[in-house]
Write a protein that holds these residues in place. Structure first.
Motif, short mmCIF file in Angstrom:
data_model
loop_
_atom_site.label_atom_id
_atom_site.label_comp_id
_atom_site.label_asym_id
_atom_site.label_seq_id
_atom_site.Cartn_x
_atom_site.Cartn_y
_atom_site.Cartn_z
N MET A 169 0.84 -1.18 0.00
CA MET A 169 0.00 0.00 0.00
C MET A 169 0.89 1.25 0.00
O MET A 169 1.79 1.38 0.81
CB MET A 169 -0.91 -0.02 1.21
N ALA A 170 0.62 2.16 -0.91
CA ALA A 170 1.42 3.38 -1.02
C ALA A 170 1.12 4.33 0.13
O ALA A 170 0.01 4.33 0.68
CB ALA A 170 1.13 4.07 -2.35
N GLN A 171 2.10 5.12 0.48
CA GLN A 171 1.90 6.18 1.45
C GLN A 171 1.10 7.30 0.80
O GLN A 171 1.21 7.54 -0.39
CB GLN A 171 3.24 6.73 1.92
N THR A 172 0.31 8.00 1.62
CA THR A 172 -0.52 9.10 1.12
C THR A 172 -0.02 10.41 1.70
O THR A 172 0.28 10.50 2.89
CB THR A 172 -1.99 8.89 1.52
N ILE A 173 0.08 11.41 0.83
CA ILE A 173 0.37 12.77 1.28
C ILE A 173 -0.85 13.65 1.00
O ILE A 173 -1.63 13.36 0.10
CB ILE A 173 1.62 13.36 0.60
N TYR A 174 -1.00 14.67 1.81
CA TYR A 174 -2.05 15.66 1.61
C TYR A 174 -1.41 16.93 1.06
O TYR A 174 -0.38 17.38 1.59
CB TYR A 174 -2.74 15.97 2.93
N VAL A 175 -2.02 17.50 0.03
CA VAL A 175 -1.63 18.80 -0.50
C VAL A 175 -2.83 19.72 -0.29
O VAL A 175 -3.89 19.51 -0.90
CB VAL A 175 -1.23 18.74 -1.99
N LEU A 176 -2.66 20.69 0.59
CA LEU A 176 -3.76 21.55 1.01
C LEU A 176 -3.52 22.99 0.58
O LEU A 176 -2.38 23.48 0.67
CB LEU A 176 -3.94 21.48 2.52
N ASN A 177 -4.57 23.65 0.16
CA ASN A 177 -4.50 25.00 -0.37
C ASN A 177 -5.54 25.88 0.28
O ASN A 177 -6.71 25.51 0.38
CB ASN A 177 -4.74 24.97 -1.88
N GLY A 178 -5.13 27.07 0.68
CA GLY A 178 -5.99 28.00 1.38
C GLY A 178 -6.76 28.94 0.48
O GLY A 178 -6.91 28.72 -0.72
N PRO A 179 -7.24 30.04 1.09
CA PRO A 179 -8.17 30.94 0.42
C PRO A 179 -7.61 31.60 -0.83
O PRO A 179 -6.43 31.94 -0.90
CB PRO A 179 -8.50 31.98 1.49
N ASN A 180 -8.49 31.74 -1.79
CA ASN A 180 -8.26 32.41 -3.07
C ASN A 180 -7.39 31.62 -4.05
O ASN A 180 -7.23 32.05 -5.18
CB ASN A 180 -7.69 33.83 -2.87
N LEU A 181 -6.85 30.49 -3.62
CA LEU A 181 -6.04 29.71 -4.56
C LEU A 181 -6.91 29.05 -5.63
O LEU A 181 -6.40 28.70 -6.70
CB LEU A 181 -5.16 28.71 -3.82
N ASN A 182 -8.20 28.95 -5.39
CA ASN A 182 -9.12 28.50 -6.43
C ASN A 182 -9.21 29.51 -7.57
O ASN A 182 -9.71 29.19 -8.65
CB ASN A 182 -10.52 28.22 -5.85
N MET A 183 -8.69 30.70 -7.38
CA MET A 183 -8.72 31.75 -8.40
C MET A 183 -7.40 31.87 -9.16
O MET A 183 -7.21 32.83 -9.92
CB MET A 183 -9.09 33.09 -7.75
N LEU A 184 -6.49 30.92 -8.95
CA LEU A 184 -5.24 30.96 -9.71
C LEU A 184 -5.55 31.00 -11.20
O LEU A 184 -6.47 30.34 -11.67
CB LEU A 184 -4.37 29.73 -9.40
N GLY A 185 -4.75 31.74 -11.93
CA GLY A 185 -4.98 31.92 -13.37
C GLY A 185 -5.77 33.19 -13.65
O GLY A 185 -5.64 33.76 -14.72
N LEU A 186 -6.56 33.62 -12.68
CA LEU A 186 -7.33 34.86 -12.80
C LEU A 186 -6.78 35.95 -11.88
O LEU A 186 -6.80 37.12 -12.23
CB LEU A 186 -8.80 34.61 -12.44
N ARG A 187 -6.31 35.54 -10.72
CA ARG A 187 -5.88 36.48 -9.69
C ARG A 187 -4.45 36.94 -9.94
O ARG A 187 -3.53 36.13 -9.95
CB ARG A 187 -5.96 35.80 -8.32
N GLU A 188 -4.27 38.22 -10.13
CA GLU A 188 -2.94 38.84 -10.24
C GLU A 188 -1.94 37.95 -10.99
O GLU A 188 -0.94 37.51 -10.41
CB GLU A 188 -2.40 39.17 -8.86
#
Length: 150
Positions: free
Chosen positions: A1-20
């Motif tokens: 079984m492979a190890q699992t890592i979490y990659v977590l992103n906070g506020p406004n990162l859903n707007m990457l590509g549009l934001r500044e």
């Protein structure tokens, strides 16, 4: 079984590509997720990738990582970097290796961005490499947890 890592992103990162785009580039969060998935796969790691604009939801994701026995966390807490004791406390209680990531070099920006609560719980901090910093952070985390490149 492979190890699992979490990659977590906070506020406004859903707007990457549009934001500044002059600061953050034109890549989207979906591009970041693909980059992270490809990098994790190179090290035989499974990945959980999440984003939230809500501080408490990020805390829940961090707690989930501990409860599901994740191998480590890569986190871009965005603006919560500078304000969230709750995220610091959650990261500390996980007892997991944490890599803090920022797309921009926060030390070249406004003075309030120079302080990070999250850094107190992080094994390392990656800043200023654009979205490629995520791949570098996963590579570093892989080294910490002993995952070898396939």
């Amino acid at each position: 079984m492979a190890q699992t890592i979490y990659v977590l992103n906070g506020p406004n990162l859903n707007m990457l590509g549009l934001r500044e785009p002059e600061k953050y580039g034109s890549a989207t969060l979906a591009d970041v997720e693909r980059l992270c998935g490809d990098t994790a796969k190179r090290f035989g790691l499974d990945m959980v990738f999440r984003q939230s604009n809500i501080e408490g939801e990020l805390v829940t994701f961090i707690q989930e990582a501990r409860l599901k026995k994740a191998a480590g966390i890569v986190i871009n807490p965005a603006a919560y970097t500078h304000t969230s004791v709750a995220i610091l406390d959650a990261l500390t209680l996980t007892e997991l290796p944490v890599i803090e990531i920022h797309i921009t070099n926060v030390h070249q920006r406004e003075p309030f961005r120079h302080h990070s609560y999250v850094s107190k719980a992080a094994k390392a901090v990656m800043a200023g490499f654009g979205i490629q910093g995520y791949a570098l952070a996963i590579q570093g985390l892989a080294g910490i947890i002993g995952a070898k490149e396939k």
